[in-house]
Design a protein around this motif. Sequence first.
Motif, PDB file in Angstrom:
ATOM      1  N   UNK A 361       0.964  -1.289   0.115  1.00  0.00           N
ATOM      2  CA  UNK A 361       0.187  -0.010   0.122  1.00  0.00           C
ATOM      3  C   UNK A 361       0.855   1.214   0.046  1.00  0.00           C
ATOM      4  N   UNK A 362       1.804   1.191   0.811  1.00  0.00           N
ATOM      5  CA  UNK A 362       2.710   2.433   0.731  1.00  0.00           C
ATOM      6  C   UNK A 362       3.536   2.621  -0.474  1.00  0.00           C
ATOM      7  N   UNK A 363       3.917   1.449  -1.195  1.00  0.00           N
ATOM      8  CA  UNK A 363       4.548   1.494  -2.508  1.00  0.00           C
ATOM      9  C   UNK A 363       3.584   2.072  -3.583  1.00  0.00           C
ATOM     10  N   UNK A 364       2.387   1.573  -3.562  1.00  0.00           N
ATOM     11  CA  UNK A 364       1.553   2.103  -4.351  1.00  0.00           C
ATOM     12  C   UNK A 364       1.208   3.652  -4.399  1.00  0.00           C
ATOM     13  N   UNK A 365       1.503   4.180  -3.292  1.00  0.00           N
ATOM     14  CA  UNK A 365       1.441   5.558  -3.107  1.00  0.00           C
ATOM     15  C   UNK A 365       2.496   6.436  -3.563  1.00  0.00           C
ATOM     16  N   UNK A 366       3.558   5.572  -3.862  1.00  0.00           N
ATOM     17  CA  UNK A 366       4.625   6.313  -4.420  1.00  0.00           C
ATOM     18  C   UNK A 366       4.983   6.298  -5.876  1.00  0.00           C
ATOM     19  N   UNK A 367       4.439   5.113  -6.331  1.00  0.00           N
ATOM     20  CA  UNK A 367       4.787   4.670  -7.769  1.00  0.00           C
ATOM     21  C   UNK A 367       3.791   5.508  -8.721  1.00  0.00           C
ATOM     22  N   UNK A 368       4.168   6.075  -9.887  1.00  0.00           N
ATOM     23  CA  UNK A 368       3.514   6.690 -10.771  1.00  0.00           C
ATOM     24  C   UNK A 368       3.012   5.977 -12.072  1.00  0.00           C
ATOM     25  N   UNK A 373       1.771   0.437 -11.119  1.00  0.00           N
ATOM     26  CA  UNK A 373       0.440   0.405 -10.475  1.00  0.00           C
ATOM     27  C   UNK A 373      -0.102  -1.044 -10.846  1.00  0.00           C
ATOM     28  N   UNK A 374      -0.013  -1.579 -11.853  1.00  0.00           N
ATOM     29  CA  UNK A 374      -0.353  -2.938 -12.210  1.00  0.00           C
ATOM     30  C   UNK A 374       0.197  -3.921 -11.380  1.00  0.00           C
ATOM     31  N   UNK A 375       1.322  -3.804 -11.358  1.00  0.00           N
ATOM     32  CA  UNK A 375       2.438  -4.918 -10.199  1.00  0.00           C
ATOM     33  C   UNK A 375       1.714  -4.771  -8.923  1.00  0.00           C
ATOM     34  N   UNK A 376       1.438  -3.518  -8.450  1.00  0.00           N
ATOM     35  CA  UNK A 376       0.986  -3.250  -7.047  1.00  0.00           C
ATOM     36  C   UNK A 376      -0.315  -4.007  -6.839  1.00  0.00           C
ATOM     37  N   UNK A 380      -1.496  -6.870  -4.356  1.00  0.00           N
ATOM     38  CA  UNK A 380      -2.478  -6.434  -3.388  1.00  0.00           C
ATOM     39  C   UNK A 380      -3.654  -7.729  -3.712  1.00  0.00           C
ATOM     40  N   UNK A 381      -4.029  -7.984  -5.080  1.00  0.00           N
ATOM     41  CA  UNK A 381      -5.159  -8.980  -5.168  1.00  0.00           C
ATOM     42  C   UNK A 381      -4.541 -10.464  -4.410  1.00  0.00           C
TER      43      UNK A 381
END
Length: 591
Positions: A361-368, A373-376, A380-381
């Motif tokens: 979740x923290x990584x998803x907030x930093x990547x653009x 995003x698809x990897x995060x 998550x799934x």
Amino acid sequence: MWGENPARFAAAWMATALSPEVDARMQRNHAFVRLWRAFMHARVSIAVVLLALQGFVWLSGSSEPHGLLWVCSLYLLATLAVLWVLRPVQSAKAVSLQWLWTIGVDVLLFAALQYTQKGGFNYTPLFALPVLLASILGPLLLGLATAASVTLLLLGEAWFSAHLLSDVSTTRLLQAALTSIGFFLVALLANQLARRLAREEAMAESSQATARTLAQINELVIDSLNLGVLVVDAEGNTRNANPAAQTLLMGMAATQVRDIHLPERASWAGLWSLVQETFAVGQPLESEITVTLDQYTSNRLAARTQLTTPDGEGLCVLFLEDLREVEARVRTEKLASMGRMSAAVAHEIRNPLSAIAQANALLDEEVQSDTAKRLTRMIEQNAQRLARIVDDILKFARAAPGPTEVALTLPLEATLRQIVLEWSQQHQAQDRLGLHLHTPTVHIGFDPDHLRRLLVNLLDNALRHASGQATCIRIITQAINLDRVRLSVWSDGPPLEQGVLRHLFEPFFSSESRSSGLGLYICRELCERYGAQIAYQRTRLDQRDGNAFYVTLRAAGIAAAQTSRLYVPGDSEPGLVPPDTQAPGDTRPPA
């Protein structure tokens, strides 16, 4: 083993423990009575012979008429009266008046005959009868007293028969003394032999009583076994069979043993072949055999044989065990160990899994970038999938067997509507759901969280296999009778394979690689807690075939107006099947 009815076993145990002693006493009494009657018949026979002898002497005219003929007639009447009227007295009891009517009368009569003998008759051997009677049937004191009385009579007869100190008198006195000594020895030896025989008889009766007790206990134990025990001879005739064996072979516990003749039924051919081979080789054998009870039912048995004698000339004992019970025990032990191991592993996984989800979740907030995003989202799934599996495993480990008493009662329809509404909003499946609720006044005894988990598991399973068309999932409620209601979850998915049907409600079994295989098992465990039943059936609804999982619940209350919605044959409500019918492939438990 006797926990089902301990009172019955205790009563049977007391019966086996007490009845042999009573039976032994009765047998000893019967033996004493038979011996007493034998002596009484001997007395009657001697009385008849003496009367005939006196009658012959009187008719031959060899002597003057005297009273001995009348005395012998009275003696015959006395012996018949004792035989028909008196009852025998046990030897352990004190001397009673009965002995005067038997021993006393005999001694007096034989003494009278001896004192009045004529023509060379000697009645001395007749004294052996009262001596033996007193020694065998009476105490030793009575036997010695009888021998002493006979001795006095013989010595008195020898004393008065001749002149004192003459040769004849001396000879007769010596003869009387030797005869008396013989009578004393006969009394002593007869009494000792009778006592020894009585002890041997008591020991034999005690051994027989112990053997009967052990046999009855063994019979109780064998009858209580779940293991089938069958005793067969070389011709296939059944000598004995416990209820478990009768049920496994005939399908009913009330089968008569004589009805089981192995060669007469084709379904018992495997057992008969195993018995024949056992007699041929003279060694114990084992085999798995299928016994067909009828065209729909068959039992898979583990059969083991054992000969009673190693030479193959005795009987063959068949031990039969239902393989389904064996497999169930193995499966239960395996599931118990797997449950403990899975719970421990799940607890260890939960903490690092939470860390992975939080870091993602923290990584998803930093990547653009879209790729990142698809990897995060993929992480998550899969983290959510692992979390669901961990939750299922922990729920499985915490599932408590056995029924639960619930004081809370839920309104069935209102609770279902709330659960379905939340589930449909979460999965955006409003257009794929159809509600057919016909129990507006029914309340059930069920924990609301457990009912939610049960229905959500069934809906998730239905959504996974449904076609996705409108109303491809149906939820139906209907009252079966005044105290039971049926909740059905139907979906228009493809039919289940036979391999899946056999293990449908088993834990850790799933037809999909991405499922933990615990959903339906948890549903069954929850139903059993509250006395409900869950089952599967392939059924047709609105011209579409589908899979129906239905739960039979105990109704806490059904209003009188609700009885109009009870199921009747020919009911046109979609998805409702008669409770007493069984469709092909139906895996419902019996109602």
